[in-house]
Design a protein around this motif. Structure first.
Motif, mmCIF file in Angstrom:
data_model
loop_
_atom_site.group_PDB
_atom_site.id
_atom_site.type_symbol
_atom_site.label_atom_id
_atom_site.label_comp_id
_atom_site.label_asym_id
_atom_site.label_seq_id
_atom_site.Cartn_x
_atom_site.Cartn_y
_atom_site.Cartn_z
ATOM 1 N N THR A 178 43.256 -7.919 -7.358
ATOM 2 C CA THR A 178 42.543 -6.697 -7.715
ATOM 3 C C THR A 178 42.294 -5.957 -6.417
ATOM 4 O OG1 THR A 178 40.565 -8.070 -7.596
ATOM 5 C CG2 THR A 178 41.352 -7.538 -9.780
ATOM 6 N N PRO A 179 43.340 -5.341 -5.857
ATOM 7 C CA PRO A 179 43.208 -4.760 -4.525
ATOM 8 C C PRO A 179 42.238 -3.585 -4.525
ATOM 9 C CG PRO A 179 45.257 -4.045 -5.520
ATOM 10 C CD PRO A 179 44.651 -5.041 -6.458
ATOM 11 N N GLY A 180 41.774 -3.270 -3.350
ATOM 12 C CA GLY A 180 40.914 -2.108 -3.208
ATOM 13 C C GLY A 180 39.484 -2.495 -2.954
ATOM 14 N N HIS A 181 38.803 -1.634 -2.211
ATOM 15 C CA HIS A 181 37.434 -1.996 -1.854
ATOM 16 C C HIS A 181 36.471 -1.756 -3.006
ATOM 17 C CE1 HIS A 181 38.265 2.015 0.022
ATOM 18 N NE2 HIS A 181 37.400 2.300 -0.902
ATOM 19 N N ALA A 182 36.898 -1.022 -4.028
ATOM 20 C CA ALA A 182 36.008 -0.830 -5.181
ATOM 21 C C ALA A 182 35.732 -2.176 -5.846
ATOM 22 C CB ALA A 182 36.622 0.139 -6.176
ATOM 23 N N ALA A 183 36.811 -2.920 -6.095
ATOM 24 C CA ALA A 183 36.661 -4.238 -6.723
ATOM 25 C C ALA A 183 35.873 -5.171 -5.810
ATOM 26 C CB ALA A 183 38.031 -4.838 -7.020
ATOM 27 N N PHE A 184 36.178 -5.113 -4.517
ATOM 28 C CA PHE A 184 35.515 -5.965 -3.527
ATOM 29 C C PHE A 184 34.010 -5.701 -3.506
ATOM 30 C CE2 PHE A 184 34.089 -6.748 0.870
ATOM 31 C CZ PHE A 184 34.545 -8.037 1.071
ATOM 32 N N SER A 185 33.628 -4.419 -3.418
ATOM 33 C CA SER A 185 32.193 -4.156 -3.305
ATOM 34 C C SER A 185 31.487 -4.339 -4.645
ATOM 35 C CB SER A 185 31.904 -2.773 -2.704
ATOM 36 O OG SER A 185 32.803 -1.827 -3.169
ATOM 37 N N ALA A 186 32.209 -4.130 -5.751
ATOM 38 C CA ALA A 186 31.594 -4.379 -7.060
ATOM 39 C C ALA A 186 31.234 -5.863 -7.186
ATOM 40 C CB ALA A 186 32.540 -3.969 -8.182
ATOM 41 N N MET A 187 32.145 -6.720 -6.755
ATOM 42 C CA MET A 187 31.890 -8.160 -6.788
ATOM 43 C C MET A 187 30.708 -8.507 -5.891
ATOM 44 S SD MET A 187 33.917 -10.295 -8.471
ATOM 45 C CE MET A 187 35.476 -10.330 -9.305
ATOM 46 N N ARG A 188 30.735 -7.939 -4.705
ATOM 47 C CA ARG A 188 29.672 -8.251 -3.747
ATOM 48 C C ARG A 188 28.317 -7.807 -4.259
ATOM 49 N NH1 ARG A 188 28.862 -5.812 1.386
ATOM 50 N NH2 ARG A 188 27.207 -7.271 1.859
ATOM 51 N N ALA A 189 28.314 -6.614 -4.846
ATOM 52 C CA ALA A 189 27.057 -6.070 -5.368
ATOM 53 C C ALA A 189 26.468 -7.000 -6.424
ATOM 54 C CB ALA A 189 27.295 -4.679 -5.953
ATOM 55 N N ARG A 190 27.335 -7.761 -7.084
ATOM 56 C CA ARG A 190 26.859 -8.665 -8.123
ATOM 57 C C ARG A 190 26.600 -10.062 -7.572
ATOM 58 N NH1 ARG A 190 29.038 -8.398 -13.653
ATOM 59 N NH2 ARG A 190 26.841 -8.866 -13.851
ATOM 60 N N GLY A 191 26.614 -10.186 -6.248
ATOM 61 C CA GLY A 191 26.295 -11.475 -5.635
ATOM 62 C C GLY A 191 27.470 -12.426 -5.624
ATOM 63 N N ALA A 192 28.650 -11.919 -5.915
ATOM 64 C CA ALA A 192 29.833 -12.775 -5.973
ATOM 65 C C ALA A 192 30.678 -12.588 -4.722
ATOM 66 C CB ALA A 192 30.643 -12.460 -7.220
#
Ligand code: GDP
Ligand code: MG
Length: 370
Positions: free
Chosen positions: A134-148
């Protein structure tokens, strides 16, 4: 909106709707089977029917691959989990596709064929690398924002004929904020206008000092199109992983994160999860976000049936009662009752969040009923 109905509550608790309605009548509350029931009343009903309502705060979801009670002698080396980021059109998707083809094990299904949101490449030396597809920083930061925080290493793709662009800079910021090491893949070196030196100099402005300039950032020239430099990129990833000493305890009940999920007409809810610790087994009872179920099947990216999946392994699971959201935590629980308690609670939290405007992404049972 608050959308739990008497029917849903009865399903969740495995109690007949008529019994709930009778109980409510005795409390002076008149509701029919399809009526919406508010949270307080639902909690009262849950308690009456013997369900402990337990608060599960986000803080209970441990970050990282290690649990507090994992001791050194429980730990085994696990594959690194890699996310590819970079500016649009610099070749993230192409690189993910090219790396997929480096897999050395061609199973009966013939290599990595399924798109399940993540895949694991098996290497000549027996090593493995997990790529989040799931490339892209949108997916990355969405995961991070959810503590993942599941990414160990970011591969930053920069097109050699275009250089550092705004989304390159953004990706660098995201990786830095998450404390995740960056390996730079200078892509499209097959193109006439390719200039890696320029890329390396531009990276300096973002405090990424390449090894060739005496810094500690690994850079690799690649061409996703011509499949050049892929082995070196993989070596660099392995080297970085060794430095990080990535480990997890495979010998406990499994926990991890939902990567993506969907409702499939034939197969029901299909969720791709990444196991962080423990070993997920067919037959386990799993709570994933606000959903739960018994794992009917485990499938890998080769469409092969597995009986179990250990740390850093991405796997598709069948058997949940609905599709959880990306970034949701999953955990194996000891029995159905425990699973229902947790999902009841999480459904409620989700509805409360939706009520204040923070609707979660993805499809859930509550969304479907609304
Ligand atoms: P993304 O937006 O970062 O996912 O970029 P894509 O993978 O979709 O690639 C964007 C365009 O660049 C496509 O037309 C690709 O074919 C092309 N491309 C990607 N990698 C290379 C490469 O190594 N060399 C050349 N010449 N073109 C590439
Ligand atoms: Mg793309």
């Amino acid at each position: 909106p608050d959308v739990i109905t008497v029917q849903e509550l009865s399903n969740r608790m495995a109690v007949r709707g008529v019994d709930i309605i009778k109980f409510l009548m005795r409390q002076g509350v008149m509701l029919k089977i399809n009526d919406v029931i508010d949270n307080d009343t639902a909690e009262l009903v849950a308690t009456e029917f013997g369900h402990t309502v337990r608060r599960v705060s986000d803080a209970d979801v441990e970050e990282g691959f290690l649990a507090a009670d994992d001791h050194d002698d429980h730990l085994e080396v696990r594959p690194p989990v890699v996310t590819i980021m970079g500016h649009v059109d610099h070749g993230k998707t192409s690189l993910l596709d090219a790396l997929r083809s480096t897999d050395v094990v061609k199973g009966e299904a013939g290599g990595i064929t399924q798109h399940i949101g993540a895949y694991q490449v098996r290497l000549q030396d027996g090593g493995r690398i997990t790529f989040l597809d799931t490339p892209g920083h949108a997916a990355f930061s969405a995961m991070r924002a959810r503590g993942a925080n599941i990414t160990d290493i970011v591969v930053l793709v920069v097109a050699a004929d275009d250089g550092v662009k705004p989304q390159t800079a953004e990706a660098i910021q995201h990786a830095k904020a998450a404390g995740v090491p960056i390996i730079v893949a200078i892509n499209k070196i097959d193109k006439p206008g390719a200039d890696s030196t320029r890329v390396i100099n531009e990276l300096l402005q973002h405090e990424l000092v390449a090894e060739s300039l005496g810094g500690d950032i690994q850079t690799v020239e690649v061409s996703a199109k011509e499949k050049l430099g892929l082995d070196e990129l993989i070596e660099r990833i392995q080297l970085q992983a060794e430095l990080m000493d990535l480990k997890a305890n495979p010998d406990r009940t499994a926990e991890g994160v939902v990567i993506e999920a969907k409702l499939d007409k034939g197969r029901g809810a299909v969720a791709t999860v990444l196991v962080k610790r423990g070993t997920l087994k067919r037959g386990d009872i799993v709570v994933a976000g606000a959903q739960f179920g018994r794992v009917r099947a485990l499938l890998n990216e080769r469409d092969e049936q597995l009986t179990e999946a250990g740390p850093s392994t991405p796997v598709e699971i069948l058997g949940l009662d609905g599709a959880p959201s990306p970034g949701d935590a999953f955990a194996v629980v000891e029995n159905d009752a425990r699973a229902r308690e947790l999902t009841d609670y999480r459904q409620r939290v989700k509805r409360d969040k939706a009520a204040v405007g923070g609707a979660a992404a993805g499809v859930s049972l509550t969304d479907m009923m609304a």
